[in-house]
Design an enzyme around this catalytic site. Structure first.
Site, PDB file in Angstrom:
ATOM      1  N   HIS A 388       5.882  -9.848 -10.285  1.00 19.32           N
ATOM      2  CA  HIS A 388       7.334 -10.048 -10.282  1.00 19.32           C
ATOM      3  C   HIS A 388       7.834 -10.089  -8.849  1.00 19.32           C
ATOM      4  CE1 HIS A 388      11.595  -9.540 -11.184  1.00 19.32           C
ATOM      5  NE2 HIS A 388      11.270 -10.021 -12.369  1.00 19.32           N
ATOM      6  N   GLU A 441       7.686 -10.706 -19.678  1.00 17.19           N
ATOM      7  CA  GLU A 441       7.269 -11.832 -20.522  1.00 17.19           C
ATOM      8  C   GLU A 441       6.051 -11.483 -21.378  1.00 17.19           C
ATOM      9  OE1 GLU A 441       9.369 -13.883 -20.412  1.00 17.19           O
ATOM     10  OE2 GLU A 441      10.015 -14.467 -18.419  1.00 17.19           O
TER      11      GLU A 441
HETATM   12  C1  LIG Z   1       6.566 -13.951 -11.147  1.00 18.24           C
HETATM   13  C2  LIG Z   1       5.948 -14.613  -9.918  1.00 18.24           C
HETATM   14  C3  LIG Z   1       6.391 -16.084  -9.900  1.00 18.24           C
HETATM   15  C4  LIG Z   1       6.457 -13.893  -8.666  1.00 18.24           C
HETATM   16  O1  LIG Z   1       6.079 -14.655  -7.621  1.00 18.24           O
HETATM   17  P1  LIG Z   1       6.184 -14.229  -6.102  1.00 18.24           P
HETATM   18  O2  LIG Z   1       7.079 -13.090  -5.894  1.00 18.24           O
HETATM   19  O3  LIG Z   1       6.514 -15.467  -5.372  1.00 18.24           O
HETATM   20  O4  LIG Z   1       4.743 -13.720  -5.846  1.00 18.24           O
HETATM   21  P2  LIG Z   1       3.812 -14.320  -4.771  1.00 18.24           P
HETATM   22  O5  LIG Z   1       3.675 -15.782  -5.071  1.00 18.24           O
HETATM   23  O6  LIG Z   1       4.358 -13.933  -3.457  1.00 18.24           O
HETATM   24  O7  LIG Z   1       2.448 -13.602  -5.090  1.00 18.24           O
HETATM   25  C5  LIG Z   1       1.891 -12.644  -4.248  1.00 18.24           C
HETATM   26  C6  LIG Z   1       0.393 -12.627  -4.421  1.00 18.24           C
HETATM   27  O8  LIG Z   1       0.085 -12.105  -5.716  1.00 18.24           O
HETATM   28  C7  LIG Z   1      -0.601 -13.069  -6.482  1.00 18.24           C
HETATM   29  N1  LIG Z   1      -0.058 -13.081  -7.826  1.00 18.24           N
HETATM   30  C8  LIG Z   1       1.236 -12.903  -8.165  1.00 18.24           C
HETATM   31  N2  LIG Z   1       1.354 -12.963  -9.500  1.00 18.24           N
HETATM   32  C9  LIG Z   1       0.115 -13.186  -9.982  1.00 18.24           C
HETATM   33  C10 LIG Z   1      -0.383 -13.353 -11.282  1.00 18.24           C
HETATM   34  N3  LIG Z   1       0.411 -13.307 -12.345  1.00 18.24           N
HETATM   35  N4  LIG Z   1      -1.687 -13.567 -11.438  1.00 18.24           N
HETATM   36  C11 LIG Z   1      -2.525 -13.611 -10.361  1.00 18.24           C
HETATM   37  N5  LIG Z   1      -2.106 -13.444  -9.092  1.00 18.24           N
HETATM   38  C12 LIG Z   1      -0.789 -13.246  -8.911  1.00 18.24           C
HETATM   39  C13 LIG Z   1      -0.351 -14.407  -5.813  1.00 18.24           C
HETATM   40  O9  LIG Z   1      -1.404 -15.306  -6.044  1.00 18.24           O
HETATM   41  C14 LIG Z   1      -0.226 -14.020  -4.375  1.00 18.24           C
HETATM   42  O10 LIG Z   1      -1.495 -13.898  -3.812  1.00 18.24           O
HETATM   43  P3  LIG Z   1      -1.784 -14.444  -2.344  1.00 18.24           P
HETATM   44  O11 LIG Z   1      -0.879 -13.628  -1.452  1.00 18.24           O
HETATM   45  O12 LIG Z   1      -3.242 -14.162  -2.159  1.00 18.24           O
HETATM   46  O13 LIG Z   1      -1.422 -15.885  -2.381  1.00 18.24           O
HETATM   47  C15 LIG Z   1       4.411 -14.507  -9.969  1.00 18.24           C
HETATM   48  O14 LIG Z   1       4.026 -13.160 -10.044  1.00 18.24           O
HETATM   49  C16 LIG Z   1       3.805 -15.310 -11.112  1.00 18.24           C
HETATM   50  O15 LIG Z   1       3.555 -16.509 -10.958  1.00 18.24           O
HETATM   51  N6  LIG Z   1       3.570 -14.645 -12.293  1.00 18.24           N
HETATM   52  C17 LIG Z   1       3.060 -15.350 -13.430  1.00 18.24           C
HETATM   53  C18 LIG Z   1       4.174 -16.056 -14.166  1.00 18.24           C
HETATM   54  C19 LIG Z   1       5.090 -15.108 -14.884  1.00 18.24           C
HETATM   55  O16 LIG Z   1       4.653 -14.151 -15.500  1.00 18.24           O
HETATM   56  N7  LIG Z   1       6.397 -15.389 -14.806  1.00 18.24           N
HETATM   57  C20 LIG Z   1       7.419 -14.605 -15.434  1.00 18.24           C
HETATM   58  C21 LIG Z   1       8.219 -13.855 -14.427  1.00 18.24           C
HETATM   59  S1  LIG Z   1       9.284 -12.668 -15.168  1.00 18.24           S
END
Ligand SMILES: CC(C)(COP(=O)(O)OP(=O)(O)OC[C@H]1O[C@@H](n2cnc3c(N)ncnc32)[C@H](O)[C@@H]1OP(=O)(O)O)[C@@H](O)C(=O)NCCC(=O)NCCS
Length: 497
Positions: A388, A441
């Site tokens: 998140h 989710e």
């Molecule tokens: C929710 C979300 C978009 C937040 O994104 P964010 O704050 O931009 O997080 P980041 O993209 O900065 O991720 C940080 C690191 O954690 C990893 N990471 C974050 N969520 C992850 C997940 N669900 N699975 C695997 N790795 C994950 C990223 O790959 C990243 O790694 P890196 O630094 O080696 O590239 C992200 O966690 C995600 O894509 N989750 C899956 C989709 C989801 O559940 N969405 C509903 C949100 S309520």
């Protein structure tokens, strides 16, 4: 911004006596490049002489060489203490259209604070939007104020207008929480629920909805079109020069018809006739009935209601921000909601829950959990339902819905618990520097499936809940609007000569 005025005030403000001639005071201001002088008599601040006062004197034809400062200064000016906060000074300046405020300890002048100094102290500096860990994706950038909700990401706590969201989910109806977001207080009776029931009417003619449903495409896109069509059918106009109460009413009408639109599009897409809403039923009950044509049981209603409450509002997420940006331009409410829905439908936001079920399907059975997760992470896939932007602890909504899913039971729960445990272990090992937990989710998918919502309707059902938050934000924006228009750093080629 620094915490106290004494940290940013100028310590040697220009001081003139009241008997000083205007011309000499103006020359001193020019020499010091300041826009105001403090007028002091017997060590007491008796006035302030600003460029605006000088312009007033000139416009009135005053003789600068003969007129005394006392005749043109602003007497008894607002002063502040060195221990006051810069934000208080800024508020006062913006409220009263000042640019300078003398800073006094008791009656003794100790400094002067100007709008220019305050702005400088508050400036964020240059933002490199692409530098990892900077404000890329606007992470941690505050874009406004709201009374609606607060996410304490470190503690894993979600507050709706002063109330713990998980307590609301366990003890209140969706309509109560919706009323809280609308008015700032939980209702004492069922007046709001009855009002919403009466507004839950068929929105646009069935043939219009049928044409939208026939057009195919994802149901979220159909819902966006249906919302825009409703706005047009209701002749909703730009809000900019209108009474905010009227806009609040329009927003409530639109929010109330969301379940009707979703259910009608769903049924029409399957060759079924839409059903008429029943204003006497609670929102959650009527939504399930409108979808399937039969009354839901108590467990289903309890599960859906908890979900709707927890999903109703969540700070400045992407779709809410979109709604506020669109609202800030003065356009009609239906456009703000259609835009919010567009932002919402993406897999990184409201589109995730059905992808969680897709993941369960791909995994299939308990013995495949570990190899599937390892394979997905090795291929760089994101695990849906984890991570998140704001929470650095467990998402309280996920915890509440996990309990709900357990109490409702059902075939998915056991597999979901296995997947969650193994995924958290692997994410912890793979990303030791990033606190990755289960997000809402993951368990929302399990609960929604258990209460009988078809997978394709997970995101629209999320929207049925979140529209309460979107509309509350739109109204908040309307009541205190300034066009949202940020800036960007230009990193393109320089101007060709
Ligand atoms: C929710 C979300 C978009 C937040 O994104 P964010 O704050 O931009 O997080 P980041 O993209 O900065 O991720 C940080 C690191 O954690 C990893 N990471 C974050 N969520 C992850 C997940 N669900 N699975 C695997 N790795 C994950 C990223 O790959 C990243 O790694 P890196 O630094 O080696 O590239 C992200 O966690 C995600 O894509 N989750 C899956 C989709 C989801 O559940 N969405 C509903 C949100 S309520």
């Amino acid at each position: 911004m620094e915490n106290r005025l004494e940290e940013i005030m100028s310590r040697e403000p220009l001081v003139v006596p009241p008997s000083e001639r205007l011309a000499r005071a103006a020359t001193a201001m020019q020499a010091r490049s300041v826009g105001a002088a403090v007028v002091v008599e017997d060590a007491r601040v008796v006035g302030i002489l600003t460029e605006r006062d000088l312009a007033r004197a000139a416009a009135a034809g005053a003789d600068p060489a003969g007129a005394a400062v006392a005749s043109w200064m602003t007497a008894a000016p607002v002063t502040m203490a060195p221990s006051d906060e810069p934000t208080q000074a800024l508020d006062r300046m913006l409220d009263r259209h000042f640019r300078h405020i003398p800073v006094c300890e008791g009656e003794r002048l100790v400094g002067m604070v100007s709008l220019r100094r305050l702005t400088k102290a508050a400036s964020l500096g240059r933002v490199d939007p692409w530098r990892p860990g900077s404000r890329r994706g606007l992470e941690n950038v505050t874009v406004g104020e709201t009374r609606l909700s607060h996410i304490d990401g470190a503690r894993g706590c979600l507050i709706f207008a002063g109330h713990d969201a998980t307590e609301l989910a366990l003890g209140r109806s969706f309509e109560d929480v919706w009323a809280l977001l609308q008015s700032g207080a939980l209702p004492a009776d069922d007046g709001f629920a009855r009002r919403v029931g009466a507004l839950r009417t068929a929105a646009v003619p069935t043939d219009v909805l049928a044409a939208i449903a026939r057009s195919g495409g994802p149901i979220t896109s159909q819902l966006t079109t249906a919302l825009a069509a409703t706005g047009a059918a209701w002749s909703l106009a730009n809000w900019h020069t209108r009474d905010p109460d009227e806009i609040a009413e329009e927003a409530l009408r639109l929010a109330a018809i969301m379940p009707v639109l979703v259910a009608a599009l769903w049924r029409l897409g399957r060759g079924l006739e839409p059903l008429a809403p029943d204003p006497a039923l609670p929102h959650a009950v009527d939504y399930l009935r409108l979808l399937r044509g039969a009354m839901p049981d108590d467990d289903e209603v309890r599960g859906l209601e908890r979900y709707l409450i927890l999903a109703a509002e969540h700070g400045m997420n992407a779709s809410t921000f979109t709604a506020r940006v669109i609202a800030s331009t003065g356009t009609d409410v239906a456009s703000t909601l259609a835009g919010a829905l567009g932002a919402f439908a993406g897999p990184l936001h409201g589109g995730a829950p059905s992808l969680v079920l897709d993941m369960f399907d791909e995994i299939g059975s308990p013995e495949r959990v570990v190899p599937w997760l390892d394979g997905a992470l090795a291929r760089g896939r994101r695990l849906m339902g984890f991570g998140h932007r704001v929470y650095r602890a467990e998402d309280p909504r996920a915890a509440c819905l996990r309990d709900t899913a357990r109490s409702l039971a059902g075939p998915r729960v056991v597999l979901a618990l296995d997947v969650e445990k193994a995924a958290l272990e692997r994410l912890r090992a793979a990303k030791p520097n990033r606190a990755l937990y289960t997000n809402v989710e993951f368990w929302a998918a399990v609960v929604l499936e258990r209460v009988g919502i078809p997978r394709e309707l997970f995101t629209p059902t999320f929207a049925v809940a979140r529209v309460a938050g979107w509309t509350a934000h739109v109204v908040e924006q309307v009541r205190d609007n300034r066009l949202i228009r940020p800036t960007s750093d230009y990193v393109g080629p320089p101007l060709e000569k």
